[in-house]
Enzyme design. Structure first.
Site, PDB file in Angstrom:
ATOM      1  N   THR A  33     -52.476 -48.073  13.125  1.00 11.99           N
ATOM      2  CA  THR A  33     -52.117 -49.421  13.554  1.00 11.99           C
ATOM      3  C   THR A  33     -53.277 -50.393  13.423  1.00 11.99           C
ATOM      4  O   THR A  33     -53.077 -51.580  13.189  1.00 11.99           O
ATOM      5  CB  THR A  33     -51.617 -49.375  15.015  1.00 11.99           C
ATOM      6  OG1 THR A  33     -50.419 -48.636  15.030  1.00 11.99           O
ATOM      7  CG2 THR A  33     -51.343 -50.752  15.560  1.00 11.99           C
ATOM      8  N   TYR A  46     -43.766 -53.369  12.239  1.00 10.96           N
ATOM      9  CA  TYR A  46     -44.991 -53.420  11.454  1.00 10.96           C
ATOM     10  C   TYR A  46     -45.180 -52.103  10.715  1.00 10.96           C
ATOM     11  O   TYR A  46     -44.567 -51.099  11.034  1.00 10.96           O
ATOM     12  CB  TYR A  46     -46.204 -53.724  12.347  1.00 10.96           C
ATOM     13  CG  TYR A  46     -46.642 -52.554  13.189  1.00 10.96           C
ATOM     14  CD1 TYR A  46     -46.034 -52.276  14.400  1.00 10.96           C
ATOM     15  CD2 TYR A  46     -47.662 -51.710  12.754  1.00 10.96           C
ATOM     16  CE1 TYR A  46     -46.426 -51.191  15.163  1.00 10.96           C
ATOM     17  CE2 TYR A  46     -48.062 -50.634  13.511  1.00 10.96           C
ATOM     18  CZ  TYR A  46     -47.439 -50.374  14.717  1.00 10.96           C
ATOM     19  OH  TYR A  46     -47.830 -49.304  15.458  1.00 10.96           O
ATOM     20  N   THR A 112     -53.333 -43.818  16.352  1.00  9.16           N
ATOM     21  CA  THR A 112     -53.558 -43.247  17.682  1.00  9.16           C
ATOM     22  C   THR A 112     -52.716 -41.997  17.954  1.00  9.16           C
ATOM     23  O   THR A 112     -53.066 -41.201  18.823  1.00  9.16           O
ATOM     24  CB  THR A 112     -53.251 -44.296  18.770  1.00  9.16           C
ATOM     25  OG1 THR A 112     -51.931 -44.783  18.577  1.00  9.16           O
ATOM     26  CG2 THR A 112     -54.249 -45.423  18.730  1.00  9.16           C
ATOM     27  N   ASP A 113     -51.614 -41.828  17.217  1.00 12.29           N
ATOM     28  CA  ASP A 113     -50.677 -40.746  17.555  1.00 12.29           C
ATOM     29  C   ASP A 113     -51.320 -39.359  17.515  1.00 12.29           C
ATOM     30  O   ASP A 113     -51.063 -38.535  18.387  1.00 12.29           O
ATOM     31  CB  ASP A 113     -49.471 -40.777  16.605  1.00 12.29           C
ATOM     32  CG  ASP A 113     -48.564 -41.974  16.858  1.00 12.29           C
ATOM     33  OD1 ASP A 113     -48.799 -42.705  17.829  1.00 12.29           O
ATOM     34  OD2 ASP A 113     -47.600 -42.164  16.077  1.00 12.29           O
ATOM     35  N   LYS A 185     -53.863 -39.047  24.144  1.00 18.37           N
ATOM     36  CA  LYS A 185     -53.105 -40.300  24.188  1.00 18.37           C
ATOM     37  C   LYS A 185     -52.133 -40.206  25.361  1.00 18.37           C
ATOM     38  O   LYS A 185     -51.312 -39.282  25.412  1.00 18.37           O
ATOM     39  CB  LYS A 185     -52.360 -40.526  22.871  1.00 18.37           C
ATOM     40  CG  LYS A 185     -51.650 -41.878  22.820  1.00 18.37           C
ATOM     41  CD  LYS A 185     -51.030 -42.167  21.451  1.00 18.37           C
ATOM     42  CE  LYS A 185     -50.377 -43.535  21.455  1.00 18.37           C
ATOM     43  NZ  LYS A 185     -49.763 -43.890  20.170  1.00 18.37           N
ATOM     44  N   GLU A 306     -49.786 -15.420  36.701  1.00 15.89           N
ATOM     45  CA  GLU A 306     -48.391 -14.973  36.831  1.00 15.89           C
ATOM     46  C   GLU A 306     -48.001 -14.052  35.684  1.00 15.89           C
ATOM     47  O   GLU A 306     -47.114 -13.220  35.814  1.00 15.89           O
ATOM     48  CB  GLU A 306     -47.456 -16.191  36.854  1.00 15.89           C
ATOM     49  CG  GLU A 306     -47.259 -16.766  38.238  1.00 15.89           C
ATOM     50  CD  GLU A 306     -46.243 -17.889  38.219  1.00 15.89           C
ATOM     51  OE1 GLU A 306     -45.041 -17.604  38.217  1.00 15.89           O
ATOM     52  OE2 GLU A 306     -46.660 -19.064  38.210  1.00 15.89           O
TER      53      GLU A 306
END
Ligand code: GLU
Length: 349
Positions: A33, A46, A112-113, A185, A306
């Protein structure tokens, strides 16, 4: 006229000398982005990765006073399309830049993903202790209050700061400085999208200044980088998400695909239901390395809690998120297939 020319060449010489003395930063651009452009000033519609790196540098002209900057376009993708091949290309170029002393610091612009995955991958394979800083933006360059220029400026100030050396790969976002291993993120749209749920940020970049207030133990005792060459082939490791009443078909499908590893994004302390338990036994019997991680964003998955990992033949991710456990398992499997050693790597890296 002659006098004017000699004054001019003197001024050019001075500015060249000054530029030479400035710390050198190479920006490796991958898209995202921060390089996104849209038809209007809102976020809608975009396309990520449209704007070339030289135009991005042009958004922060004052940076020329603090660093000598050059840019290279390594890729132009939205980071949902990030690939292992691009990771390898980035890592090999970064190791080469530092080996040849081409730069004092590196900034990577990135969507950013999947930024946290790229950051951790690079953290594991980079051989130099010089600063490498990833950044990006939540708003495209054409949006109102685009956050890219400020994030890029901050990342450069971090990359040229001597205190950033030896801290491993860092992520710079919205003034926060984050450790590659810890960062995640945490918001789909907000400009303060990043955080480190287990540790918090390691520092802050503001007004051109950089302050650190903590450091990760695992960076203080630097780990040995995992060797990566252009020929390194990373084995396939997949992630399977656990949820209430989940059927285990995906695990069986992955066994039939002969994957090298499966990371289970388990519930809570890396738990899963009976159907998963039986399928995990089948995976382990088929020689697949199964790593228990958690879909819960903070805390660690504890060995022999566990679930008895020794009996089941599984390893745990410690406090790595499933997506980072996958990155580490792929790289660790190029070193060893021994479960004890793999577990040790998860406790140290
Ligand atoms: N999905 C795109 C990416 O990760 C845009 C998200 C962003 O960069 O903020 O590159």
């Amino acid at each position: 006229m002659k006098k004017l020319l000699s004054i001019l060449s003197f001024l050019i010489l001075i500015s060249q000398v000054q530029a030479q003395q400035l710390p050198r930063v190479i920006i490796l651009a991958t898209g995202g982005t921060i390089a996104g452009a849209g038809a209007s000033a809102d976020r809608a519609g975009y396309t990520a990765g449209k704007i070339p790196i030289d135009d991005l540098i042009g958004t922060i002209p004052s940076v020329k006073k603090i660093a000598s900057i050059s840019g290279e376009q390594v890729a132009s993708v939205g980071s949902q399309d990030m690939t292992i091949d691009i990771w390898k290309k980035l890592a090999i170029r970064i190791n080469e830049i530092f080996k040849n002393n081409e730069a004092d610091g590196i900034v990577i612009t990135h969507g950013t993903d999947t930024q946290e995955e790229t950051a951790y991958f690079l953290d594991l394979v980079i051989t130099s202790d010089k600063p490498v800083v990833l950044t990006g933006s939540m708003r495209p360059a054409t949006a109102i209050s685009a956050d890219g220029p400020k994030n890029l400026y901050d990342a450069i100030t971090i990359a040229i700061n001597p205190k950033s050396k030896g801290r491993g790969v860092l992520v710079s976002f919205n003034e926060g400085i984050y450790d590659a291993r810890e960062v995640m993120k945490l918001s789909t749209t907000k400009t303060n999208a990043f955080g480190s749920p287990n540790t918090g940020p390691v520092g802050q970049a503001y007004d051109g200044r950089v302050e650190y207030y903590s450091s990760s133990d695992r960076e203080v005792n630097p780990k040995k980088p995992i060797v990566l060459t252009p020929d390194t082939k990373l084995p396939r490791v997949d992630i399977v998400y656990m949820y209430a009443d989940a059927p285990a078909d995906q695990i069986d499908m992955l066994i039939s695909k002969k994957v090298a590893g499966i990371v289970i994004a388990g519930v809570g302390n890396g738990n899963f239901n009976k159907a998963y338990m039986d399928a995990v036994k089948r995976a382990v019997a088929a020689g697949v390395i199964v790593c228990r991680a958690s879909r819960t964003p903070s805390g660690r998955v504890v060995l022999h809690d566990e679930i008895n990992d020794e009996e089941l033949g599984t390893i745990v991710s410690d406090d790595l998120t499933p997506q980072k456990a996958r990155v580490l398992l792929m790289l660790a499997l190029t070193r060893t297939k021994d479960k004890k050693q793999l577990q040790e790597i998860f406790f140290t890296y």
